[in-house]
Scaffold this active site. Structure first.
Site, PDB file in Angstrom:
ATOM      1  NE  ARG A  56       0.674   4.691   0.029  1.00 30.43           N
ATOM      2  CZ  ARG A  56      -0.233   4.507   0.977  1.00 30.43           C
ATOM      3  NH1 ARG A  56      -1.146   3.536   0.863  1.00 30.43           N
ATOM      4  NH2 ARG A  56      -0.261   5.278   2.056  1.00 30.43           N
ATOM      5  CE  LYS A 198       5.799   3.207   0.374  1.00 26.13           C
ATOM      6  NZ  LYS A 198       6.941   3.039   1.319  1.00 26.13           N
ATOM      7  CG  HIS A 217       7.880   2.911   6.002  1.00 25.66           C
ATOM      8  ND1 HIS A 217       6.901   3.859   6.185  1.00 25.66           N
ATOM      9  CD2 HIS A 217       8.412   3.177   4.786  1.00 25.66           C
ATOM     10  CE1 HIS A 217       6.834   4.652   5.129  1.00 25.66           C
ATOM     11  NE2 HIS A 217       7.741   4.254   4.267  1.00 25.66           N
ATOM     12  CB  SER A 235       5.156  12.227   4.613  1.00 29.49           C
ATOM     13  OG  SER A 235       5.375  13.250   3.679  1.00 29.49           O
ATOM     14  CE  LYS A 239      10.967   7.732   6.158  1.00 31.25           C
ATOM     15  NZ  LYS A 239      11.218   7.101   4.860  1.00 31.25           N
ATOM     16  CB  THR A 240      14.579  11.606   2.601  1.00 31.84           C
ATOM     17  OG1 THR A 240      13.578  10.595   2.437  1.00 31.84           O
ATOM     18  CG2 THR A 240      15.513  11.569   1.407  1.00 31.84           C
ATOM     19  CG  ASP A 254      10.499   4.376   1.785  1.00 28.66           C
ATOM     20  OD1 ASP A 254      10.197   5.165   2.698  1.00 28.66           O
ATOM     21  OD2 ASP A 254       9.654   3.789   1.101  1.00 28.66           O
ATOM     22  NE  ARG A 319       6.291  10.445  -3.344  1.00 33.30           N
ATOM     23  CZ  ARG A 319       6.583   9.940  -2.155  1.00 33.30           C
ATOM     24  NH1 ARG A 319       7.808   9.481  -1.921  1.00 33.30           N
ATOM     25  NH2 ARG A 319       5.685   9.905  -1.191  1.00 33.30           N
TER      26      ARG A 319
END
Length: 528
Positions: A56, A198, A217, A235, A239-240, A254, A319
């Site tokens: 980003r 986003k 989030h 990150s 989390k994932t 997410d 990604r």
């Protein structure tokens, strides 16, 4: 949500002979490869490179300062103001630029799995692979819904249009501009597809709280008994990985909303990091990469077309974007009841936070506003020792409203639904990064499972003297000297000094929240 009248410029663009609307996955794959935008991998995924922008561009993101919304926005380094005149002029240029293209691709869909509050969106793309990305990441309509679709918001994306800062009033050649009044997101000068995802999340973070819905989030899953868990974390915190559990169904990985009826996924897909991806470590993500998946910046062998997920030459931010139903163990539609458990994940490279601790409501609001984790040496150029990272609400780049709006909503919902909140350190123990060891994933999973199953709700705890956290005295299968981080350090004085240092960093960061209630700052903050 109510659809809006579109501009004459957009009407003209969408009426053009070059518009390719609602193409199938196969058609978009064909277009992306035949136009030279991407190549096909051995698994049938589309691999595209995003050029010099592999992430980003937050300094190039702007919100139009408009009378209808300017009093609500938390203006600053995240939400940068720009005038309507600048937006309108650039918008006209971009639309005219796209009119001249041989083909333009349009996707119609939704954001928000809760049909009562979902946002109808239209995505207008210069690139076919960007449109495939939108198809994968947003919620896909039925044929009937597509036929009757009226967009609430439209993304107009022209990656090969480069702004002239001196003429167009931008920061650089790249721009991501949001007009809440005109319901337009304008993107140009960057090929990084994540800007679309986003930007819509930012819109939902603006709209949902005004309907009494907390936008978050986080990832979310649900057990066989209907017990819902939320996982917040920046990150690298896991989390994932931790939300992907063979014994629980994934709601989403997410972005979520929490309404009066429960939790819902904002998206229709997943945007997973693939650096060092393997079938052994993350089988759910690995097996989700198949025909129609979009791979960004992944190195692929020119002859075999086999992806090399370990190659970080282009970027560490490689990604995969795929529909959520590429994951087997999911809930469809992506909705569930109110959370029973909230997990805040942090990767503490200072090695002083407990591997798991139970939070009071005030502590939960404090740590939610803090959003702490660590950068570690080697992750970014110039990082030679652990550095604290504080990202408000675990997602500060995407919050248009003041952070306290989201924190107060979270606190109210914790009270209303009697939610148990835990802080889990997936980082280091026994010393700082380079001296201590990273927490074993098996231990973290066991602790998270215990928290979700409720076995930690009434165990005996000891209070951490630096952060005031309630640490379990004992847990099945977890070494006793691991639970209290001070016990894991050989040099106790060194631990005390490092803990005081981190506590001071928390206090210093929290000074920016001047309007937070005294309860949070007195009952939720570190003790030293």
């Amino acid at each position: 949500m109510n659809s809006v009248e579109i501009s004459n410029e957009l009407k003209t663009l969408l009426a053009g002979d070059n518009i390719k609307e609602q193409l199938s996955v196969a058609e978009l794959v064909e277009k992306a490869t035949s136009r030279g935008e991407a190549i096909l991998t051995v698994d049938g995924a589309v691999r595209a490179n995003t050029g010099k922008y592999t992430g980003r561009s937050p300094k190039d993101k702007f919100m139009v300062e408009e009378d209808s919304s300017k009093e609500n926005i938390d203006w600053g380094s995240v939400n940068r103001p720009i005038s309507s005149e600048v937006f309108d002029a650039l918008y006209t240029k971009v639309v005219n630029y796209l009119k001249e293209k041989e083909e333009i691709f349009v996707f119609k869909g939704f954001a928000g799995a809760d049909e009562a509050t979902r946002l109808s969106i239209r995505v207008v793309n210069e690139y076919a692979w960007h449109n495939l990305f939108a198809h994968n990441l947003f919620i896909r309509p039925t044929d009937e819904e597509a036929a009757n679709h009226m967009a609430d918001f439209t993304i107009v994306s022209a990656p090969t249009f480069h702004a002239d800062p001196e003429v167009d009033g931008t920061q650089s050649e790249t721009f991501i501009m949001v007009s809440l009044e005109k319901k337009i997101i304008l993107i140009g000068g960057t090929e990084y597809a994540g800007e679309m995802k986003k930007s819509i999340f930012g819109i939902m973070n603006y709209l949902l709280p005004q309907q009494g819905i907390l936008s978050m989030h986080c990832s979310a899953n649900v057990g066989e008994k209907g017990d819902t868990a939320l996982f917040f974390g920046l990150s690298g915190t896991g989390k994932t990985t931790l939300s992907a559990d063979a014994n629980r169904k994934l709601i989403g990985d997410d972005e979520h909303g929490w309404s009066d009826t429960g939790v819902f996924n904002i998206e229709g897909g997943c945007y997973a990091k693939t650096i060092n991806l393997s079938a052994e470590k993350e089988p759910e993500i690995y097996n989700a990469i198949r025909f129609g998946t979009v791979l960004e910046n992944v190195v692929v062998d020119e002859d075999t077309r086999i992806p090399d997920y370990d190659d970080e030459t282009p970027t560490q931010n490689t990604r995969a974007a795929y529909p959520i139903d590429n994951i087997d163990n999911i809930v469809l539609p992506s909705v569930a009841g109110h959370p029973n458990t909230i997990i805040f994940l942090t990767a503490d490279a200072f090695g002083v936070l407990p591997p798991i601790s139970k939070l009071t409501k005030e502590q939960a609001m404090y740590h939610f506003l803090s959003g702490f984790t660590s950068k570690t040496p080697g992750t970014e150029r110039g990082v030679v020792e652990p550095e604290p990272v504080f990202s408000t609400c675990f997602g500060s780049p995407f919050l248009p409203l003041p952070a306290t709006v989201y924190a107060e909503m979270l606190g109210n919902k914790i009270d209303e639904h009697n939610v148990n909140v835990f802080l889990v350190n997936t980082g280091w123990t026994g010393g700082v990064f380079g001296t201590g060891k990273r927490m074993k994933l098996s231990y973290t999973r066991a602790m998270v499972n215990a928290a979700i199953e409720g076995t930690l709700n009434n165990v005996e705890t000891v209070q951490d003297p630096f952060f005031g956290l309630a640490i379990p005295k004992a847990m099945d299968g977890i070494p006793a000297d691991l639970l209290n981080p001070r016990d894991a350090w050989a040099d106790k004085d060194a631990y005390d000094a490092k803990a005081k240092q981190l506590a001071g960093m928390f206090h210093e960061n929290f000074k920016k929240f001047a309007k937070v209630s005294d309860d949070i700052t007195t009952k939720g903050a570190p003790l030293v």
